[in-house]
Design a protein around this motif. Structure first.
Motif, PDB file in Angstrom:
ATOM      1  N   LEU A 217       0.861  -1.176   0.000  1.00 18.56           N
ATOM      2  CA  LEU A 217       0.000   0.000   0.000  1.00 18.56           C
ATOM      3  C   LEU A 217       0.896   1.225   0.000  1.00 18.56           C
ATOM      4  CD1 LEU A 217      -3.049   0.926   0.253  1.00 18.56           C
ATOM      5  CD2 LEU A 217      -2.436   1.527   2.589  1.00 18.56           C
ATOM      6  N   VAL A 218       0.784   2.033  -1.058  1.00 13.45           N
ATOM      7  CA  VAL A 218       1.583   3.247  -1.187  1.00 13.45           C
ATOM      8  C   VAL A 218       0.714   4.433  -0.782  1.00 13.45           C
ATOM      9  CG1 VAL A 218       2.994   4.658  -2.722  1.00 13.45           C
ATOM     10  CG2 VAL A 218       2.866   2.175  -3.072  1.00 13.45           C
ATOM     11  N   SER A 219       1.211   5.238   0.157  1.00  8.02           N
ATOM     12  CA  SER A 219       0.431   6.365   0.669  1.00  8.02           C
ATOM     13  C   SER A 219       1.238   7.659   0.629  1.00  8.02           C
ATOM     14  CB  SER A 219      -0.007   6.101   2.119  1.00  8.02           C
ATOM     15  OG  SER A 219      -0.754   4.917   2.228  1.00  8.02           O
ATOM     16  N   ASP A 220       0.624   8.724   0.142  1.00  3.76           N
ATOM     17  CA  ASP A 220       1.177  10.079   0.219  1.00  3.76           C
ATOM     18  C   ASP A 220       2.623  10.149  -0.255  1.00  3.76           C
ATOM     19  OD1 ASP A 220      -1.209  11.208   1.461  1.00  3.76           O
ATOM     20  OD2 ASP A 220      -0.628  10.106   3.253  1.00  3.76           O
ATOM     21  N   THR A 221       2.951   9.388  -1.277  1.00  4.17           N
ATOM     22  CA  THR A 221       4.328   9.367  -1.758  1.00  4.17           C
ATOM     23  C   THR A 221       4.582  10.511  -2.724  1.00  4.17           C
ATOM     24  OG1 THR A 221       6.053   7.842  -2.493  1.00  4.17           O
ATOM     25  CG2 THR A 221       4.037   7.911  -3.803  1.00  4.17           C
ATOM     26  N   THR A 222       5.815  11.000  -2.736  1.00  7.38           N
ATOM     27  CA  THR A 222       6.184  12.071  -3.657  1.00  7.38           C
ATOM     28  C   THR A 222       7.284  11.630  -4.615  1.00  7.38           C
ATOM     29  OG1 THR A 222       7.772  12.964  -2.044  1.00  7.38           O
ATOM     30  CG2 THR A 222       5.543  13.891  -2.040  1.00  7.38           C
ATOM     31  N   ASP A 223       7.698  10.372  -4.522  1.00  2.14           N
ATOM     32  CA  ASP A 223       8.715   9.874  -5.436  1.00  2.14           C
ATOM     33  C   ASP A 223       8.106   8.839  -6.378  1.00  2.14           C
ATOM     34  OD1 ASP A 223       8.417   7.570  -3.971  1.00  2.14           O
ATOM     35  OD2 ASP A 223      10.468   7.514  -3.197  1.00  2.14           O
ATOM     36  N   GLU A 224       8.944   8.026  -7.001  1.00  2.00           N
ATOM     37  CA  GLU A 224       8.479   7.077  -8.013  1.00  2.00           C
ATOM     38  C   GLU A 224       8.256   5.674  -7.441  1.00  2.00           C
ATOM     39  OE1 GLU A 224       7.730   8.287 -10.986  1.00  2.00           O
ATOM     40  OE2 GLU A 224       8.363  10.211 -10.133  1.00  2.00           O
TER      41      GLU A 224
ATOM     42  N   ILE B 146       1.365 -10.630  -6.978  1.00  2.00           N
ATOM     43  CA  ILE B 146       1.965  -9.381  -6.514  1.00  2.00           C
ATOM     44  C   ILE B 146       0.956  -8.276  -6.802  1.00  2.00           C
ATOM     45  CG2 ILE B 146       3.865  -7.736  -6.717  1.00  2.00           C
ATOM     46  CD1 ILE B 146       5.642  -9.981  -7.679  1.00  2.00           C
ATOM     47  N   ARG B 147       0.516  -7.595  -5.751  1.00  2.31           N
ATOM     48  CA  ARG B 147      -0.496  -6.549  -5.929  1.00  2.31           C
ATOM     49  C   ARG B 147      -0.034  -5.247  -5.284  1.00  2.31           C
ATOM     50  NH1 ARG B 147      -5.775  -9.150  -3.610  1.00  2.31           N
ATOM     51  NH2 ARG B 147      -4.232 -10.200  -2.284  1.00  2.31           N
ATOM     52  N   ILE B 148      -0.384  -4.156  -5.944  1.00  2.00           N
ATOM     53  CA  ILE B 148       0.000  -2.823  -5.489  1.00  2.00           C
ATOM     54  C   ILE B 148      -1.267  -1.991  -5.323  1.00  2.00           C
ATOM     55  CG2 ILE B 148       1.325  -0.740  -6.029  1.00  2.00           C
ATOM     56  CD1 ILE B 148       3.009  -2.608  -7.924  1.00  2.00           C
ATOM     57  N   PHE B 149      -1.439  -1.411  -4.150  1.00  2.08           N
ATOM     58  CA  PHE B 149      -2.586  -0.544  -3.881  1.00  2.08           C
ATOM     59  C   PHE B 149      -2.066   0.855  -3.535  1.00  2.08           C
ATOM     60  CE2 PHE B 149      -3.585  -4.859  -2.439  1.00  2.08           C
ATOM     61  CZ  PHE B 149      -4.750  -5.128  -3.149  1.00  2.08           C
ATOM     62  N   GLU B 150      -2.887   1.843  -3.803  1.00  2.91           N
ATOM     63  CA  GLU B 150      -2.515   3.210  -3.455  1.00  2.91           C
ATOM     64  C   GLU B 150      -3.683   3.878  -2.737  1.00  2.91           C
ATOM     65  OE1 GLU B 150      -1.137   5.606  -6.687  1.00  2.91           O
ATOM     66  OE2 GLU B 150      -0.180   7.066  -5.355  1.00  2.91           O
ATOM     67  N   LYS B 151      -3.380   4.472  -1.579  1.00  8.82           N
ATOM     68  CA  LYS B 151      -4.393   5.179  -0.795  1.00  8.82           C
ATOM     69  C   LYS B 151      -3.709   6.315  -0.049  1.00  8.82           C
ATOM     70  CE  LYS B 151      -7.900   6.347   1.791  1.00  8.82           C
ATOM     71  NZ  LYS B 151      -8.969   7.206   1.232  1.00  8.82           N
ATOM     72  N   ASP B 152      -4.077   7.541  -0.375  1.00  8.54           N
ATOM     73  CA  ASP B 152      -3.496   8.711   0.278  1.00  8.54           C
ATOM     74  C   ASP B 152      -4.343   9.127   1.476  1.00  8.54           C
ATOM     75  OD1 ASP B 152      -1.420   8.856  -1.553  1.00  8.54           O
ATOM     76  OD2 ASP B 152      -2.581  10.095  -2.941  1.00  8.54           O
ATOM     77  N   PHE B 153      -3.647   9.559   2.546  1.00 11.70           N
ATOM     78  CA  PHE B 153      -4.332  10.009   3.753  1.00 11.70           C
ATOM     79  C   PHE B 153      -4.149  11.505   4.002  1.00 11.70           C
ATOM     80  CE2 PHE B 153      -3.411   5.499   4.344  1.00 11.70           C
ATOM     81  CZ  PHE B 153      -4.661   5.023   4.713  1.00 11.70           C
TER      82      PHE B 153
ATOM     83  N   PRO C 152       1.468   9.852  18.582  1.00 12.32           N
ATOM     84  CA  PRO C 152       0.133   9.234  18.562  1.00 12.32           C
ATOM     85  C   PRO C 152      -0.620   9.473  17.255  1.00 12.32           C
ATOM     86  CG  PRO C 152       0.539  10.241  20.693  1.00 12.32           C
ATOM     87  CD  PRO C 152       1.675  10.666  19.801  1.00 12.32           C
ATOM     88  N   LYS C 153      -0.570  10.705  16.744  1.00 11.17           N
ATOM     89  CA  LYS C 153      -1.271  11.003  15.490  1.00 11.17           C
ATOM     90  C   LYS C 153      -0.592  10.293  14.320  1.00 11.17           C
ATOM     91  CE  LYS C 153      -3.147  14.786  12.724  1.00 11.17           C
ATOM     92  NZ  LYS C 153      -3.277  16.269  12.580  1.00 11.17           N
ATOM     93  N   ARG C 154       0.739  10.336  14.276  1.00 13.37           N
ATOM     94  CA  ARG C 154       1.472   9.681  13.199  1.00 13.37           C
ATOM     95  C   ARG C 154       1.155   8.193  13.168  1.00 13.37           C
ATOM     96  NH1 ARG C 154       6.734   7.221  13.660  1.00 13.37           N
ATOM     97  NH2 ARG C 154       7.558   6.729  11.594  1.00 13.37           N
ATOM     98  N   ARG C 155       1.196   7.558  14.304  1.00 11.47           N
ATOM     99  CA  ARG C 155       0.977   6.116  14.346  1.00 11.47           C
ATOM    100  C   ARG C 155      -0.486   5.758  14.113  1.00 11.47           C
ATOM    101  NH1 ARG C 155       5.279   4.005  18.980  1.00 11.47           N
ATOM    102  NH2 ARG C 155       7.072   5.118  18.093  1.00 11.47           N
ATOM    103  N   SER C 156      -1.367   6.688  14.407  1.00 13.81           N
ATOM    104  CA  SER C 156      -2.773   6.467  14.087  1.00 13.81           C
ATOM    105  C   SER C 156      -2.957   6.351  12.578  1.00 13.81           C
ATOM    106  CB  SER C 156      -3.623   7.614  14.638  1.00 13.81           C
ATOM    107  OG  SER C 156      -4.964   7.483  14.229  1.00 13.81           O
ATOM    108  N   PHE C 157      -2.288   7.210  11.816  1.00 16.31           N
ATOM    109  CA  PHE C 157      -2.359   7.120  10.360  1.00 16.31           C
ATOM    110  C   PHE C 157      -1.657   5.864   9.843  1.00 16.31           C
ATOM    111  CE2 PHE C 157      -3.647  11.559  10.566  1.00 16.31           C
ATOM    112  CZ  PHE C 157      -4.549  11.643   9.511  1.00 16.31           C
TER     113      PHE C 157
END
Length: 351
Positions: A118-125, A148-155, A171-176
């Motif tokens: 799961l790729v989240s909020d990424t700014t690279d490739e 092999i599966r790739i999912f993307e979900k931005d928070f 706490p907030k970081r780990r919640s995400f």
């Protein structure tokens, strides 16, 4: 031009033959359309091909899986038990080559391994690089992975490197992070899976036989001891989320507000727990100790634990969130949680 009697008869015969063919085609179309609804959630069917495709898909939507026969045993390889490796990612390009090198070095049969990201909020490739690696692995003639599966979900959650490890933001970081893990788990866990391995992308060394080794311990949740790889060879602990409660730590928790989140490795609040990175490492590698909290640098879980409802709380659960909250939840449900202090894996030094 005057046609002969024979030619006229041939034309009439051909017309009758064509009429029969057209009638049969129309009858087939009527039959197909009468068996399939004229509209679906995807819109109105406009061709015979789409009607036939829908009819075929509908027949394939029926399936049966008997989970009573699914096992997660100490003899996983012999029993052909499937392993799902799950890795949440963000800006992971620098680590992917080594990640795939280590995974592909595993001695566990590749056709019994599935990978999901799961790729989240990424700014690279990261997504492009994942796809490249997946294509290379799955284009091989042999030793291909089950999937092999790739999912993307931005928070929409961003922290600078300077803020990433600040005590008050944890706490907030780990919640995400918990939400990310839960998205990945629910998207990727399929009916054939017996084991789930949570693997950090920046773990840079572990034994080739680690899956078989950890499976042989035959516990519901088991973790090796993740230390820090340093250029000077110093022996430093990395994953401080693997720990045991102590009388001192339990006493400290008695008067805490319910929403107070405990964190390891921060001087702002010393918990008094016994961290696995501080335990002796000279015993046989598979010597196990009970734990109350775990991290997820390399955490092997029997899939039944997740299927029965133990996930990663994004809210305080017994003063923990994310992976440590998962361990607390699993223990509350009666599952076993163990660590292997003498089984060493290494995490990259990126701080």
């Amino acid at each position: 031009m005057k046609l002969s009697t024979t030619t006229v008869g041939s034309i009439r015969s051909n017309k009758r033959f064509l009429a029969i063919i057209v009638a049969m085609a129309l009858g087939l179309m009527f039959t197909v359309f009468s068996m399939v609804p004229l509209s679906t959630c995807h819109g109105t069917i406009r061709t015979v091909n789409s009607a036939q495709a829908l009819s075929s898909d509908a027949s394939q939507q029926m399936s049966f899986a008997n989970l009573n026969h699914l096992t997660a045993s100490a003899s996983a390889r012999d029993n052909k038990e499937h392993v799902l490796i799950l890795t949440p990612l963000k800006n992971a390009v620098p680590y992917l080559d080594r990640y795939f090198e280590l995974v592909d070095r595993l001695t566990y049969p590749k056709h019994l391994i599935s990978l999901a990201f799961l790729v989240s909020d990424t700014t690279d490739e990261t997504v492009d690089e994942l796809q490249r690696h997946a294509r290379e692995l799955q284009s091989r003639w042999s030793n291909r992975y089950h999937s092999i599966r790739i999912f993307e979900k931005d928070f929409k959650f961003e922290l600078t490197e300077e803020e990433r490890h600040k005590y008050e933001l944890q706490p907030k970081r780990r919640s995400f992070m918990a939400r990310s893990r839960n998205y990945l788990l629910t998207a990727a866990l399929t009916e054939e899976i017996s084991w789930v391995l949570w693997l950090d992308v920046d773990v840079v060394d572990y034994p080739e036989t680690i899956l078989e080794d950890l499976q042989s311990v035959d516990e519901d949740i088991v973790v090796p001891n993740c230390l820090l790889q340093r250029g000077d060879g110093a022996f430093w602990g990395y994953d401080k989320n693997n720990w045991q409660e102590t009388p001192e730590s339990l006493e400290k928790q008695k008067d805490l507000p319910e929403d107070f989140v405990l964190l390891e490795g921060y001087y702002e609040f010393l918990t008094g727990r016994y961290l696995m990175v501080d335990m002796p490492t000279h015993n046989p590698p598979l010597t196990k100790v009970p734990l109350d909290g775990v991290g997820a640098t390399f955490t092997l879980v029997k899939a039944q634990v997740h299927r029965e409802g133990a996930n990663f709380p994004s809210y305080p659960f017994q003063h923990q969130v994310e992976t440590e909250g998962f361990a607390k939840m699993a223990k509350a449900m009666g599952f076993s949680v163990y660590g292997l202090p003498s089984y060493i894996i290494e995490h990259i030094f990126n701080g």
